[in-house]
Design an enzyme around this catalytic site. Structure first.
Site, PDB file in Angstrom:
ATOM      1  N   HIS A 306       0.848  -1.190   0.000  1.00 62.04           N
ATOM      2  CA  HIS A 306       0.000   0.000   0.000  1.00 62.04           C
ATOM      3  C   HIS A 306       0.880   1.235   0.000  1.00 62.04           C
ATOM      4  O   HIS A 306       1.940   1.226   0.639  1.00 62.04           O
ATOM      5  CB  HIS A 306      -0.918   0.017   1.241  1.00 62.04           C
ATOM      6  N   ASP A 363      -7.892  -5.427   0.229  1.00 62.22           N
ATOM      7  CA  ASP A 363      -8.472  -6.256  -0.827  1.00 62.22           C
ATOM      8  C   ASP A 363      -8.047  -7.717  -0.750  1.00 62.22           C
ATOM      9  O   ASP A 363      -8.527  -8.539  -1.520  1.00 62.22           O
ATOM     10  CB  ASP A 363      -8.079  -5.689  -2.198  1.00 62.22           C
TER      11      ASP A 363
END
Ligand code: CMC
Length: 429
Positions: A306, A363
């Site tokens: 991320h 996710d």
């Protein structure tokens, strides 16, 4: 005296104000840089660039903190329903019971699509991606709501907010019906937001349908954890488009397009496709971790890493726990979940991933939950879009309410050819 940052450039000493946010984050305000020096800054991927001041969402990537309007994501996920969180994001405060009831019923009254909108789905290809259908239809909604397009009129903005919040799940359900061939069920305004969405997707005509309360709970949770994430790619897109005074529908349609990319929201679909691929290839997770480390290969572990979170993604922790609970409650033994867990374990112990602070993101596990609910993989990012809608709206609205709003228009450092002589077509090559 307020703090300044000093720079030396071209023999000049320059001073720029340091601004501080409410969580003590600091930034150098370089808005006068070009005026004073003729120089601009360059920061590809905006890794160090603060595009705005915002009072909506705070996140601290080092400590894994995420708060909407000051409230911890863990508390909101535990105690709220999605519409309550949407209200909080859009209007800035948690609603009273009366405000919540009014907001809920106003949204429910917009769940039916206007005449003419469903016909769009007759003309899409059977194998069209639901995110492409979603972006197209959201854009088209502007043509059906021409009395609510003025971004400077508060009443028109409010009307477009309610219409988008009400319409989006119905548009999504039409997309589902298109790709699966399943009958589309009309919205039921008596049901909650999540129950109604599941009803539109899964009711069978002539049969009574009651959404599994475990699915309703899981969907509500997933929508909440996806609801906002400050200046991410799609939200920045919504702001960028909105800064040109484009209407809310056009801005949200652009956000849907940005979200569809596999580096962003499209990762939830890409994760499950990757897990299928590993399964079909014998389930050897080490092989795929090795591939992800090989710079020649180009393969990345989807659902890992991320831009901002460098320790853990708090949303992933919430979702992983929900995933465990749901599979246990359903007594489901999903082989993909097993692969996901093994993959995460190997990667988390691997030097490459440790050194680069790569952790499972939001996710990584969401697709396993959607699968358990019977939602087709192509729909996963559409669900992310439904969750992110209040975040997009709140940022668009905040920007329009700011007295300092300006069109977003970055500059560049040009690296192309210098001025050259035009050659007519017969003299080229
Ligand atoms: N697998 C393997 N290596 C990776 C991965 C990955 N998933 N992610 C980053 N790296 C490596 C990358 O190769 C680079 O290595 P090096 O320093 O040796 O060149 C280093 O880690 C830094 O990566 P980056 O691409 O510079 O980081 P970024 O901040 O630009 O990208 C990201 C962030 C999320 C796009 C990236 O981690 C990625 O592509 N992840 C997979 C896609 C994904 O899961 N996206 C969903 C993000 S969460 C949902 C959302 O909010 O959008």
């Amino acid at each position: 005296m307020s703090e300044v940052a000093k720079f030396a450039c071209d023999g000049h000493e320059l001073e720029f104000p340091v601004v501080e946010g409410s969580e003590k984050e600091r930034a150098i305000d370089i808005s006068q840089l070009r005026k004073q020096t003729g120089l601009i800054t360059i920061d590809e991927g905006y890794v160090n660039t603060g595009s705005t001041r915002s009072a909506i969402t705070f996140l601290n990537g080092e400590e894994g903190v995420l708060r909407y309007r000051g409230y911890a994501i863990e508390e909101l996920a535990e105690n709220c329903d999605f519409i309550e969180v949407a209200y909080l994001l859009i209007y800035g405060e948690l609603p009273t019971q009366q405000q919540l009831d009014t907001f809920r019923s106003s949204i429910a009254s917009h769940t039916k699509l206007q005449d003419g909108v469903p016909a769009f789905f007759d003309h899409f290809q059977k194998d069209a991606h639901p995110m492409s259908m979603l972006a197209s239809v959201v854009s088209a909604l502007a043509t059906f709501n021409q009395d609510s397009l003025d971004p400077t009129d508060a009443a028109q903005i409010e009307s477009s907010i309610l219409s988008l919040m009400g319409n989006l799940p119905t548009v999504a359900a039409h997309g589902h019906s298109k790709i699966t061939g399943a009958a589309l069920n009309h919205a039921d305004s008596e049901l909650s937001y999540c129950e109604n969405f599941l009803h539109m997707m899964f009711s069978k005509s002539g049969k009574e349908y009651k959404a599994n309360p475990l699915f309703v709970k899981a969907l509500n949770l997933l929508l909440i954890v996806h609801a906002d994430h400050e200046q991410n790619c799609s939200t920045s897109t919504v702001r960028m488009v909105g800064s040109a005074n484009a209407n809310l529908y056009a801005s949200i349609a652009a956000g849907v397009g940005a979200l569809s990319g596999p580096s962003h929201g499209g990762a939830n679909e890409a994760v499950v496709n990757m897990l299928y691929q590993i399964q079909a290839d014998g389930g050897d997770v080490e092989k795929y971790v090795k591939k992800a480390k090989d710079k020649e290969d180009g393969f990345r572990l989807m659902g890992f890493g991320h831009r901002v979170y460098k320790n853990f993604d708090p949303r992933a922790n919430i979702i992983k726990a929900a995933c465990d609970e749901l599979l246990e409650d359903l007594n489901l033994d999903d082989p993909l979940f097993d692969i996901a867990q093994r993959l995460a374990k190997v990667a988390l112990e691997d030097e490459y991933f440790i050194k680069r602070n790569l952790y499972p993101n939001v996710d990584f596990y969401s697709g396993v939950i959607y699968r358990a609910m019977g939602i087709p993989v192509e729909m996963f990012t559409v669900l992310f879009a439904i969750g992110r809608l209040p975040g997009w709206i709140s940022h668009w609205k905040e920007m329009h309410e700011s007295p300092t709003m300006r069109i977003c228009r970055p500059r560049q450092v040009y690296t192309g050819a210098n001025s050259r002589q035009f050659a007519s077509i017969d003299k080229r090559g």
